[in-house]
Design a protein around this motif. Structure first.
Motif, PDB file in Angstrom:
ATOM      1  N   ARG A 345       0.806  -1.222   0.000  1.00 28.29           N
ATOM      2  CA  ARG A 345       0.000   0.000   0.000  1.00 28.29           C
ATOM      3  C   ARG A 345       0.842   1.277   0.000  1.00 28.29           C
ATOM      4  N   LEU A 346       2.139   1.111  -0.028  1.00 22.00           N
ATOM      5  CA  LEU A 346       3.024   2.279  -0.025  1.00 22.00           C
ATOM      6  C   LEU A 346       3.252   2.781  -1.441  1.00 22.00           C
ATOM      7  N   PRO A 347       3.477   4.085  -1.594  1.00 28.00           N
ATOM      8  CA  PRO A 347       3.929   4.590  -2.895  1.00 28.00           C
ATOM      9  C   PRO A 347       5.375   4.149  -3.120  1.00 28.00           C
ATOM     10  N   HIS A 348       5.858   4.249  -4.327  1.00 31.88           N
ATOM     11  CA  HIS A 348       7.243   3.847  -4.602  1.00 31.88           C
ATOM     12  C   HIS A 348       7.760   4.637  -5.797  1.00 31.88           C
ATOM     13  N   LEU A 349       8.998   5.066  -5.709  1.00 29.87           N
ATOM     14  CA  LEU A 349       9.598   5.807  -6.816  1.00 29.87           C
ATOM     15  C   LEU A 349       9.519   5.030  -8.120  1.00 29.87           C
ATOM     16  N   CYS A 350       9.741   3.716  -8.046  1.00 30.36           N
ATOM     17  CA  CYS A 350       9.697   2.906  -9.257  1.00 30.36           C
ATOM     18  C   CYS A 350       8.315   2.991  -9.912  1.00 30.36           C
ATOM     19  N   GLN A 351       7.272   2.900  -9.098  1.00 30.93           N
ATOM     20  CA  GLN A 351       5.914   2.993  -9.636  1.00 30.93           C
ATOM     21  C   GLN A 351       5.649   4.374 -10.232  1.00 30.93           C
ATOM     22  N   SER A 352       6.056   5.411  -9.513  1.00 31.65           N
ATOM     23  CA  SER A 352       5.818   6.781  -9.992  1.00 31.65           C
ATOM     24  C   SER A 352       6.530   7.035 -11.313  1.00 31.65           C
ATOM     25  N   LEU A 353       7.759   6.545 -11.423  1.00 32.08           N
ATOM     26  CA  LEU A 353       8.525   6.782 -12.645  1.00 32.08           C
ATOM     27  C   LEU A 353       8.064   5.877 -13.789  1.00 32.08           C
ATOM     28  N   LYS A 354       7.591   4.690 -13.445  1.00 34.61           N
ATOM     29  CA  LYS A 354       7.070   3.803 -14.503  1.00 34.61           C
ATOM     30  C   LYS A 354       5.877   4.452 -15.188  1.00 34.61           C
ATOM     31  N   GLN A 355       5.039   5.133 -14.412  1.00 36.33           N
ATOM     32  CA  GLN A 355       3.884   5.817 -15.000  1.00 36.33           C
ATOM     33  C   GLN A 355       4.309   6.950 -15.931  1.00 36.33           C
ATOM     34  N   ALA A 356       5.554   7.430 -15.739  1.00 35.29           N
ATOM     35  CA  ALA A 356       6.075   8.498 -16.600  1.00 35.29           C
ATOM     36  C   ALA A 356       6.911   7.936 -17.745  1.00 35.29           C
ATOM     37  N   GLY A 357       6.889   6.599 -17.934  1.00 39.50           N
ATOM     38  CA  GLY A 357       7.573   6.002 -19.074  1.00 39.50           C
ATOM     39  C   GLY A 357       8.969   5.486 -18.814  1.00 39.50           C
ATOM     40  N   TYR A 358       9.379   5.381 -17.551  1.00 38.26           N
ATOM     41  CA  TYR A 358      10.716   4.911 -17.222  1.00 38.26           C
ATOM     42  C   TYR A 358      10.782   3.379 -17.190  1.00 38.26           C
ATOM     43  N   SER A 359      11.873   2.812 -17.715  1.00 38.35           N
ATOM     44  CA  SER A 359      12.197   1.414 -17.467  1.00 38.35           C
ATOM     45  C   SER A 359      12.956   1.348 -16.134  1.00 38.35           C
ATOM     46  N   SER A 360      13.092   0.143 -15.566  1.00 35.33           N
ATOM     47  CA  SER A 360      13.683   0.071 -14.226  1.00 35.33           C
ATOM     48  C   SER A 360      14.499  -1.200 -14.047  1.00 35.33           C
ATOM     49  N   HIS A 361      15.498  -1.110 -13.168  1.00 41.35           N
ATOM     50  CA  HIS A 361      16.369  -2.246 -12.855  1.00 41.35           C
ATOM     51  C   HIS A 361      16.936  -2.018 -11.464  1.00 41.35           C
ATOM     52  N   TYR A 362      16.959  -3.083 -10.658  1.00 45.11           N
ATOM     53  CA  TYR A 362      17.499  -3.000  -9.293  1.00 45.11           C
ATOM     54  C   TYR A 362      18.726  -3.898  -9.199  1.00 45.11           C
ATOM     55  N   TYR A 363      19.834  -3.328  -8.697  1.00 44.41           N
ATOM     56  CA  TYR A 363      21.093  -4.054  -8.582  1.00 44.41           C
ATOM     57  C   TYR A 363      21.518  -4.161  -7.113  1.00 44.41           C
ATOM     58  N   TYR A 364      21.908  -5.362  -6.731  1.00 45.60           N
ATOM     59  CA  TYR A 364      22.434  -5.587  -5.383  1.00 45.60           C
ATOM     60  C   TYR A 364      23.366  -6.800  -5.446  1.00 45.60           C
ATOM     61  N   GLN A 384      13.476  -5.489 -13.797  1.00 46.82           N
ATOM     62  CA  GLN A 384      14.537  -6.497 -13.700  1.00 46.82           C
ATOM     63  C   GLN A 384      15.245  -6.387 -12.357  1.00 46.82           C
ATOM     64  N   PHE A 385      15.810  -7.522 -11.927  1.00 48.80           N
ATOM     65  CA  PHE A 385      16.627  -7.560 -10.714  1.00 48.80           C
ATOM     66  C   PHE A 385      17.948  -8.256 -11.027  1.00 48.80           C
ATOM     67  N   THR A 386      19.002  -7.738 -10.458  1.00 52.12           N
ATOM     68  CA  THR A 386      20.293  -8.415 -10.485  1.00 52.12           C
ATOM     69  C   THR A 386      20.766  -8.522  -9.054  1.00 52.12           C
ATOM     70  N   GLU A 387      20.980  -9.764  -8.611  1.00 53.66           N
ATOM     71  CA  GLU A 387      21.405  -9.980  -7.227  1.00 53.66           C
ATOM     72  C   GLU A 387      22.530 -11.003  -7.181  1.00 53.66           C
ATOM     73  N   ARG A 388      22.844 -11.487  -6.006  1.00 50.14           N
ATOM     74  CA  ARG A 388      24.021 -12.333  -5.790  1.00 50.14           C
ATOM     75  C   ARG A 388      24.098 -13.524  -6.754  1.00 50.14           C
ATOM     76  N   LEU A 389      23.003 -14.234  -6.908  1.00 46.47           N
ATOM     77  CA  LEU A 389      23.017 -15.445  -7.726  1.00 46.47           C
ATOM     78  C   LEU A 389      23.223 -15.154  -9.206  1.00 46.47           C
ATOM     79  N   ASP A 390      23.097 -13.898  -9.604  1.00 47.40           N
ATOM     80  CA  ASP A 390      23.314 -13.531 -11.005  1.00 47.40           C
ATOM     81  C   ASP A 390      24.782 -13.253 -11.313  1.00 47.40           C
ATOM     82  N   PHE A 391      25.627 -13.316 -10.300  1.00 47.12           N
ATOM     83  CA  PHE A 391      27.063 -13.148 -10.496  1.00 47.12           C
ATOM     84  C   PHE A 391      27.735 -14.521 -10.466  1.00 47.12           C
ATOM     85  N   PRO A 392      28.770 -14.738 -11.273  1.00 49.87           N
ATOM     86  CA  PRO A 392      29.505 -16.000 -11.199  1.00 49.87           C
ATOM     87  C   PRO A 392      30.067 -16.214  -9.793  1.00 49.87           C
ATOM     88  N   LEU A 393      30.249 -17.479  -9.417  1.00 47.01           N
ATOM     89  CA  LEU A 393      30.794 -17.779  -8.090  1.00 47.01           C
ATOM     90  C   LEU A 393      32.139 -17.106  -7.876  1.00 47.01           C
TER      91      LEU A 393
END
Length: 615
Positions: A345-364, A384-393
Motif C-alpha cells: 500500500r506504499l507509494p514507490h519511486l519505481c511505480q511513480s517513474l514507470k507511470q512516466a515512461g521509465y524502465s527500471s532495474h534494481y542491482y544488489y 529487472q533484478f540483479t542480485e548475488r546469484l546472477d554473479f559468477p561464483l
C-alpha cells in the motif's frame, strides 16, 4: 532429603539464579561501559531487573509445572524426571544462545536483543555477516553458560523426588496445579493492575544501566507481541491535536524562486539512484567529516548539489530502503518491510517513474531475500533484478556476495542496453560489517573503526572508478545521479544509540542532467530520507501527493525538521537544536534548544505509527 513439593520452587529459583548470572556476564562483557556506573547503580541493575527475571522464569516454568500436575496422575514408571531434564536442557541451550548473541549484537546495535534478528532467519548467511566478526570469546562464554546451567540444575533442582508414602495422586496433582496458578504473580511482575513491562526496570539516566537490567528472553517474546497490530502504544496526546501538529509541520514555506529551485536542464532525465551502505556523514568532508576517506564523493559534492543536514530515518538497511524509495517513516520497534500486506500500500519511486515512461532495474551484490527486501521491491514493480546469484561464483568474493566494484562493472555493462529514460537503483554492500575489502587498505590500523574507514574508502574508490567510465558514455549527459546512504553508523566515535551523529548522512545530486548554474550548490535545509523521493519527483515535475511524509528539500516546509527513530526511542533535529526521547522510560535523553519541539516529535511518532497500524 529433598521434598517432592519443594521441587517447583527450586525449579523457579534455578531459572532466576541463571538469569541473574547472565546479567553479570553482560556487565563483564561490556566492562568499559559498566565501569562508568556507580556501585549503587550496579546494584539497582540487578534489583530492578529482578522483576523481569522473575517474569521470564515464571514463563519458562509453566510447562514443567503443568507436567508435574499431569505426571502426578500417571504411574510411577512414567519418566517425568527425565522429561523435565530434557525440556530444561533444550530451553537452557536456546536461552544461552540468545544471551551470547546479545552480548555482541548490543555492541553493534546499541539495544538488547529483541525480535529484530528474526527478520533475517530466511537468510542466515547475511544474518551472520550482520553480526560482524564476533570474537571466539563468545564460544567460551556460551560453553561457560551451558556448564553453569547444568551445575545449577543439579545443585538447585536435582532429580525429582518420588511422592511421599501414602500421599494420593489426586492430592499431588491439585498441589501442582496450585503452584501453576501461583505463577500468575511473577508472570505479571506482581499483583498491581498493569503487568510488568520494560519501563518498570528503567531507573537510571544512563541508558546502558537501563539496558543491562532487561531480561533478554523476556524482551524477545515481548517485542514479538508488541509489533503485530496495535493499539497505538505511542499515544502522547489526543489524536486530533497530534494530527494538527503534523499538518503544521508540513505547511509549505512562502513560494521560493522557481528558477533557483529547478536543478535539471532536461525534463525526463535518466535516474541512477545509488544507495551507499553505512555511509555516515562523519566520513564525508563536505558534511564536516574526515577528509580523504571519500575523495570521489567529495569531488561530486563540489561539482553537484550537496545537502548537508540530512538524517537517516532508522538504523538498518531495510528501514532506509523504505524511507528512501517510498518516503515512509520508520517504526521504533518493528519495520513495515516485514509486512508485505502493508508495503503493497506504499507509494514507490519505481511505480511513480514507470507511470512516466521509465524502465527500471534494481542491482544488489547480495541476496534480495535478506530482511524481506525482495517482496517489497517486487511489489514496487521493478522490471529487472540483479542480485548475488546472477554473479559468477568467482565474483561472489565478499562475505555478503559480490563486492562493490564487481557490482558497478556489471551495471556499466548492462546500462548500455537499458531502455531510456531509465530508473536504476544500485545498493552497495562492501562497507557493511565485517568490512572486508578486495584492495589494499588505505588507512593504518586493525581495530573496527579502521576497518570501517577502509571499507568506506574502498566503496568510494569503486564508485569513482565507475563514474569515470560512465562520463564517457552517451547516456551520461541525460542522467541524474542520486547518491545517498541507507543509514549512518555509530563509528567513528561510538555514538550513543540516540545520537544525531549516528544518523547524519550525505545526499548528493550529480550527473550530466544538472544545469550548469546548479553545480556547486550547498543546501543546508534539515531533512530526512523520507524527503528524498518528494524532492526527486518535484524536480521531474511529477505528482508527489502520495508521498505524504516528505517535503521538497528545495522548497522546504515552513519549519524544516528531521525525524528518526531507534529501538523504542525517537530523535528530532531542527535548525539550532535537537532532542532524543526514550519511549520506555517516557523521558528525554537530551534536548538542545527549544524544549517545546518535543511535542512536535511526539505528535509525529504518534501519527506515523497510527498510519502504520492502519496500513
Amino acid at each position: 532429603m529433598r521434598h517432592r513439593f519443594a521441587f517447583p520452587l527450586r525449579y523457579f529459583l534455578f531459572w532466576l539464579i541463571f538469569f541473574v548470572a547472565a546479567k553479570g556476564v553482560f556487565l563483564l562483557y561490556h566492562l568499559p561501559k559498566a565501569a562508568g556506573l556507580s556501585a549503587g547503580e550496579l546494584g539497582r541493575v540487578f534489583g530492578y531487573g529482578l522483576r523481569l527475571d522473575a517474569s521470564a522464569a515464571a514463563y519458562l516454568s509453566i510447562v514443567p509445572f503443568a507436567l508435574l500436575a499431569l505426571g502426578s496422575l500417571l504411574p510411577a514408571r512414567f519418566p517425568l524426571s527425565r522429561l523435565l531434564g530434557f525440556y530444561t536442557a533444550v530451553l537452557g541451550i536456546v536461552v544461552s544462545v540468545f544471551t551470547v548473541a546479545d552480548l555482541e549484537l548490543y555492541k553493534a546495535w546499541g539495544f538488547r536483543l529483541d525480535a529484530t534478528p528474526l527478520q533475517y532467519l530466511d537468510s542466515p548467511t547475511e544474518m551472520a555477516a550482520s553480526a560482524g566478526s564476533a570474537p571466539l570469546l563468545l564460544l567460551l562464554v556460551l560453553a561457560g553458560l551451558l556448564i553453569l546451567g547444568w551445575l545449577l540444575y543439579k545443585k538447585v533442582c536435582g532429580a525429582l523426588p518420588p511422592l511421599p508414602p501414602g500421599f494420593g495422586r489426586g492430592r499431588a496433582a491439585l498441589a501442582s496445579l496450585l503452584y501453576l496458578a501461583l505463577l500468575v504473580v511473577p508472570l505479571r511482575g506482581g499483583v498491581q493492575q498493569i503487568p510488568v513491562n520494560q519501563g518498570d526496570v528503567y531507573f537510571s539516566a544512563h541508558p546502558f544501566a537501563n539496558h543491562a537490567a532487561v531480561n533478554v528472553p523476556w524482551n524477545i517474546v515481548n517485542s514479538l507481541f508488541l509489533q503485530n497490530g496495535g493499539p497505538n502504544q505511542y499515544q502522547f496526546m489526543l489524536q486530533a491535536e497530534a494530527d494538527r501538529l503534523v499538518r503544521e509541520m508540513y505547511a509549505p514555506a512562502p513560494p521560493a524562486d522557481s528558477a533557483a529551485s529547478q536543478l535539471l536542464r532536461t525534463r525526463r532525465p535518466n535516474v541512477l539512484f545509488v544507495i551507499l551502505e553505512s555511509f555516515t556523514a562523519k566520513f564525508v568532508a563536505g558534511t564536516g567529516g574526515e577528509k580523504n576517506v571519500t575523495p570521489n564523493l567529495d569531488s561530486l559534492a563540489r561539482t553537484g548539489v550537496l545537502f548537508t543536514n540530512i538524517f537517516a530515518s532508522g538504523d538498518r538497511s531495510q528501514k532506509g530502503l523504505v524511507s528512501l524509495l517510498s518516503g515512509y517513516p520508520n517504526q521504533p520497534t518493528t519495520s513495515i518491510i516485514k509486512y508485505p500486506r502493508k508495503t503493497e500500500r506504499l507509494p514507490h519511486l519505481c511505480q511513480s517513474l514507470k507511470q512516466a515512461g521509465y524502465s527500471s532495474h534494481y542491482y544488489y551484490g547480495g541476496e534480495l531475500a535478506f530482511a524481506n527486501m525482495k517482496s517489497y521491491l517486487v511489489a514496487a514493480g521493478y522490471d529487472q533484478f540483479t542480485e548475488r546469484l546472477d554473479f559468477p561464483l568467482s565474483q561472489q568474493n565478499s562475505k555478503w556476495g559480490a563486492h562493490d566494484h564487481v557490482l558497478f562493472d556489471r551495471l556499466l555493462r548492462d546500462i548500455k542496453t537499458q531502455p531510456q529514460p531509465f530508473f536504476i537503483t544500485a545498493f552497495t554492500l562492501s562497507s557493511h560489517e565485517p568490512f572486508q575489502i578486495p584492495i589494499a587498505p588505505k588507512f593504518a590500523g586493525t581495530d573496527e573503526t579502521a576497518l570501517f574507514r577502509n571499507s568506506v574508502y574502498y566503496t568510494d574508490w569503486a564508485l569513482g572508478r565507475f563514474l569515470h567510465a560512465a562520463r564517457q558514455q552517451p547516456w551520461w549527459d541525460n542522467t541524474l545521479v542520486v547518491l545517498v546512504a541507507d543509514h549512518g553508523h555509530p563509528l567513528p566515535g561510538n555514538d550513543a544509540n540516540e545520537s544525531p551523529g549516528k544518523f547524519r548522512i550525505p545526499l548528493v545530486l550529480a550527473g550530466g542532467a544538472l544545469r550548469p548554474e546548479a553545480r556547486g550548490r550547498v543546501i543546508p535545509t534539515y531533512g530526512s530520507q523520507t524527503d528524498v523521493a518528494t524532492t526527486l519527483l518535484a524536480q521531474l515535475r511529477l505528482p508527489t501527493t502520495a508521498y505524504q511524509w516528505g517535503y521538497d528539500l528545495l522548497r522546504p516546509a515552513r519549519a524544516p525538521f528531521a525525524y528518526y527513530c531507534f529501538t523504542d526511542g525517537l530523535g528530532f533535529q531542527w535548525p539550532g537544536g535537537g532532542l532524543g526521547y526514550d519511549n520506555v522510560s517516557r523521558r528525554p535523553l537530551f534536548i538542545v534548544g527549544d524544549s517545546s519541539q518535543l511535542r512536535r516529535a511526539q505528535a509525529y511518532e504518534q501519527v506515523s505509527f497510527e498510519d502504520f497500524l492502519r496500513k
